[in-house]
Design a protein around this motif. Structure first.
Motif, PDB file in Angstrom:
ATOM      1  N   VAL A 373      62.335  91.683  22.223  1.00 51.10           N
ATOM      2  CA  VAL A 373      63.469  91.631  21.304  1.00 51.10           C
ATOM      3  C   VAL A 373      63.458  92.899  20.460  1.00 51.10           C
ATOM      4  O   VAL A 373      62.394  93.407  20.111  1.00 51.10           O
ATOM      5  N   GLY A 374      64.644  93.406  20.128  1.00 48.97           N
ATOM      6  CA  GLY A 374      64.734  94.596  19.292  1.00 48.97           C
ATOM      7  C   GLY A 374      64.869  95.851  20.130  1.00 48.97           C
ATOM      8  O   GLY A 374      64.233  96.000  21.172  1.00 48.97           O
ATOM      9  N   GLY A 375      65.706  96.763  19.665  1.00 52.22           N
ATOM     10  CA  GLY A 375      66.032  97.961  20.433  1.00 52.22           C
ATOM     11  C   GLY A 375      64.846  98.842  20.773  1.00 52.22           C
ATOM     12  O   GLY A 375      64.842  99.523  21.805  1.00 52.22           O
ATOM     13  N   VAL A 398      67.449  90.143  29.324  1.00 50.06           N
ATOM     14  CA  VAL A 398      68.441  90.072  28.254  1.00 50.06           C
ATOM     15  C   VAL A 398      68.399  91.362  27.455  1.00 50.06           C
ATOM     16  O   VAL A 398      67.323  91.946  27.264  1.00 50.06           O
ATOM     17  N   ASP A 399      69.559  91.824  26.998  1.00 51.53           N
ATOM     18  CA  ASP A 399      69.633  93.001  26.140  1.00 51.53           C
ATOM     19  C   ASP A 399      68.793  92.744  24.893  1.00 51.53           C
ATOM     20  O   ASP A 399      69.105  91.845  24.108  1.00 51.53           O
ATOM     21  N   VAL A 404      68.578  87.921  19.907  1.00 51.55           N
ATOM     22  CA  VAL A 404      68.602  86.940  18.812  1.00 51.55           C
ATOM     23  C   VAL A 404      70.006  86.415  18.589  1.00 51.55           C
ATOM     24  O   VAL A 404      70.230  85.203  18.503  1.00 51.55           O
ATOM     25  N   VAL A 405      70.994  87.315  18.511  1.00 49.84           N
ATOM     26  CA  VAL A 405      72.359  86.853  18.246  1.00 49.84           C
ATOM     27  C   VAL A 405      72.882  85.998  19.396  1.00 49.84           C
ATOM     28  O   VAL A 405      73.650  85.051  19.184  1.00 49.84           O
ATOM     29  N   THR A 406      72.446  86.278  20.615  1.00 45.57           N
ATOM     30  CA  THR A 406      72.856  85.449  21.758  1.00 45.57           C
ATOM     31  C   THR A 406      72.323  84.027  21.608  1.00 45.57           C
ATOM     32  O   THR A 406      73.053  83.052  21.793  1.00 45.57           O
TER      33      THR A 406
END
Length: 439
Positions: A373-375, A398-399, A404-406
C-alpha cells in the motif's frame, strides 16, 4: 381457492420478473455513501456502484485520482489539494500539511516543539492539542481537524460533481493505531465538512478488502504501507469473515519525501559543482523539487530519468555587487544512482516487518499474503527487498496508491446497501495493541 393461489403465484412471478428486468435494463441507483481515505500526504475518494459491483475512484477536473493533503490560506480564500500545494514555497507559512500527524493527539509541550520544528508553518500547544497559526491580513489559529475538513469538503464536492447527487454520508479510514480520541476528531473533521460518518475502518483492513482477501482463504496478511511521509506495517489475522490486527510497527519519519530529499540534495550539489553556487530563489528550489519528484516517479518504470530545470542563480561579482545568471541545469539520474543514494533508508523498511512478525509470533514463511500500500511501494528496489526477505512475491494486483480508498469504498457500498452485496470483513477491536515506532 386454487384460482386465488394461481393469482398470487402470478403476482409473485411478475414481481420477480420486474425485479430482474429492472436490474438488467434500468439504470442502477446512484451511490449515496462515499469512501474517504484522508492520508498524511494524499487523499482520495471512491464509490461502490450498485449493479456492476465496481469501485470508482473519483478524479478531479484534471483526471487526478488523489489530491495532496495540503491546505493554504491567502488573504482572500482557503485553497485545498493541488491548488494549495502550488503555494507551498511562496506561501510556506500559511500552507499546512501533515495535519493527520496532529489530529486528536495530545502532546507534551517539549514533544510538540520537537515534532513541529521541521515545518515552515507555526504550530502552538493549546492545552496539549496542536493548533496552526495563520498569518494573512490578520493572525488566527486553526485546528488539525479544520485542515482535514477542508480536504474532506473538496473530495465531497468532487464526488457530488461526478455523481450528480448530494452526498451526506461516508465511511472513512484511519491508521490502525489511532486511539478513540484520534478517531473521534477525524469524525469531527468530517462533520465540519457536512458529512455523517457511518463507519470508521482501519487502513490495513481496507487494503486487505481492496485485494479481495476478505473473500478468499487466507489467514495471515502482512500489510506494508509506505506513503509519502510514513511507513506502517500491520499483521492481520483473518478468522472467517473477521480481521484481527495482531501487531503493528512503523516509522513515522520515513517515506517518499525522504527519498526525494536525497535526490534533491544530490542535484543541488551538482548545480554547485557546475555553476559554482546553489539555487536560493524560492521559485528555483520549487521547480527543482518538482523535477526531482517527477524523476523519482519515472525511475519506477525506467532505468534513467532526466532532470531539466531553468534556474536564476545569484552570485557576487568581484566588485562585490550581486549578479543573476539564467542557466539551464540538466542531468541524467539513473535508477542505480537513486538506489545507491537511498539504500540505507530502504533497508530501514525491514525493521518494523521483523518486529510485527516477532510480536505476532510468526515466521516469515507463515505469512500467506504480503500486501503493498502507498505509492512508495512502487519503487523496484523496495519490492526487491521485501521479495528477498520473504522469499516470495508480494501481491501487486491493486494500485498501491488507491488500495485503501478502494477498500473503504467497498465498505461504503455495503453500508449503503448496494447490490450486489459484497462479502464484508468485520474488524475485531484490539484495544491493548500498541504500535512500535522506529526512527
Amino acid at each position: 381457492m386454487s384460482g386465488e393461489l394461481s393469482m398470487i403465484g402470478s403476482v409473485i412471478l411478475a414481481l420477480f420478473l420486474a425485479g430482474y428486468l429492472g436490474q438488467q435494463y434500468l439504470p442502477p441507483p446512484k451511490p449515496k455513501v462515499i469512501g474517504l481515505d484522508l492520508g498524511t500526504t494524499f487523499c482520495s475518494v471512491g464509490v461502490f456502484h450498485p449493479g456492476t459491483g465496481e469501485v470508482e475512484v473519483i478524479a478531479d477536473e484534471q483526471g487526478r485520482k488523489s489530491i495532496p493533503s495540503a491546505v493554504s490560506f491567502t488573504a482572500t480564500e482557503v485553497l485545498a489539494g493541488h491548488e494549495a500545494l502550488e503555494l507551498a514555497d511562496s506561501n510556506a507559512h500559511n500552507t499546512f500539511y501533515d495535519a493527520k500527524r496532529f489530529i486528536g493527539k495530545l502532546f507534551e509541550p517539549g514533544l510538540l516543539e520537537q515534532e513541529s520544528a521541521r515545518y515552515p508553518f507555526k504550530v502552538i500547544n493549546n492545552n496539549g492539542s496542536a493548533e496552526f497559526v495563520v498569518f494573512t491580513n490578520r493572525s488566527f489559529t486553526v485546528t488539525p481537524e479544520f485542515i482535514g475538513s477542508r480536504l474532506l469538503l473538496k473530495m465531497k464536492k468532487m464526488a457530488e460533481l461526478q455523481l450528480g447527487v448530494p452526498i451526506q454520508k461516508a465511511v472513512i479510514s484511519v491508521p490502525a493505531e489511532f486511539d478513540e480520541r484520534q478517531r473521534n476528531y477525524t469524525q469531527r473533521a468530517a462533520n465540519l465538512a457536512g458529512l455523517e460518518i457511518l463507519r470508521v475502518i482501519n487502513e490495513p483492513t481496507a487494503a486487505a478488502m481492496a485485494y479481495g482477501l476478505h473473500k478468499v482463504d487466507v489467514f495471515n496478511v502482512l500489510v506494508v504501507d509506505l506513503g509519502g511521509g510514513t511507513l506502517d506495517v500491520s499483521l492481520l489475522n483473518k478468522q472467517g469473515g473477521m480481521f484481527l490486527t495482531r501487531a503493528m510497527a512503523g516509522n513515522n519519519k520515513l517515506g517518499g519525501q525522504d527519498f526525494s530529499q536525497k535526490l534533491l540534495q544530490y542535484t543541488t550539489e551538482r548545480v554547485r559543482q557546475e555553476f559554482g553556487v546553489v539555487p536560493t530563489l524560492k521559485e528555483d528550489i520549487h521547480h527543482l523539487r518538482q523535477a526531482v519528484e517527477a524523476a523519482k516517479l519515472n525511475l519506477t518504470l525506467h532505468a534513467t530519468a532526466t532532470v531539466s530545470v531553468p534556474l536564476h542563480l545569484h552570485s557576487h561579482q568581484a566588485s562585490g555587487g550581486p549578479r543573476t545568471s539564467a542557466v539551464l541545469f540538466r542531468t541524467v539520474i539513473t535508477r542505480a544512482l537513486f538506489e545507491e543514494l537511498n539504500e540505507e533508508l530502504f533497508q530501514k523498511i525491514l525493521a518494523p516487518i521483523k518486529t510485527v512478525l516477532a510480536e505476532g509470533h510468526l515466521g516469515k514463511e507463515d505469512v500467506d499474503e504480503i500486501v503493498l500500500v502507498g505509492g512508495s511501494t512502487r519503487i523496484p528496489r523496495i519490492r526487491e527487498i521485501i521479495r528477498q526477505f520473504f522469499g516470495k512475491e508480494p501481491n501487486t494486483s491493486v494500485d498501491p496508491d488507491l488500495a485503501v480508498v478502494t477498500g473503504v469504498a467497498i465498505q461504503a457500498g455495503i453500508m449503503g446497501g448496494s447490490w450486489p452485496l459484497q462479502v464484508s470483513a468485520v474488524e475485531i477491536p484490539n484495544r491493548h495493541l500498541r504500535k512500535t515506532n522506529f526512527s
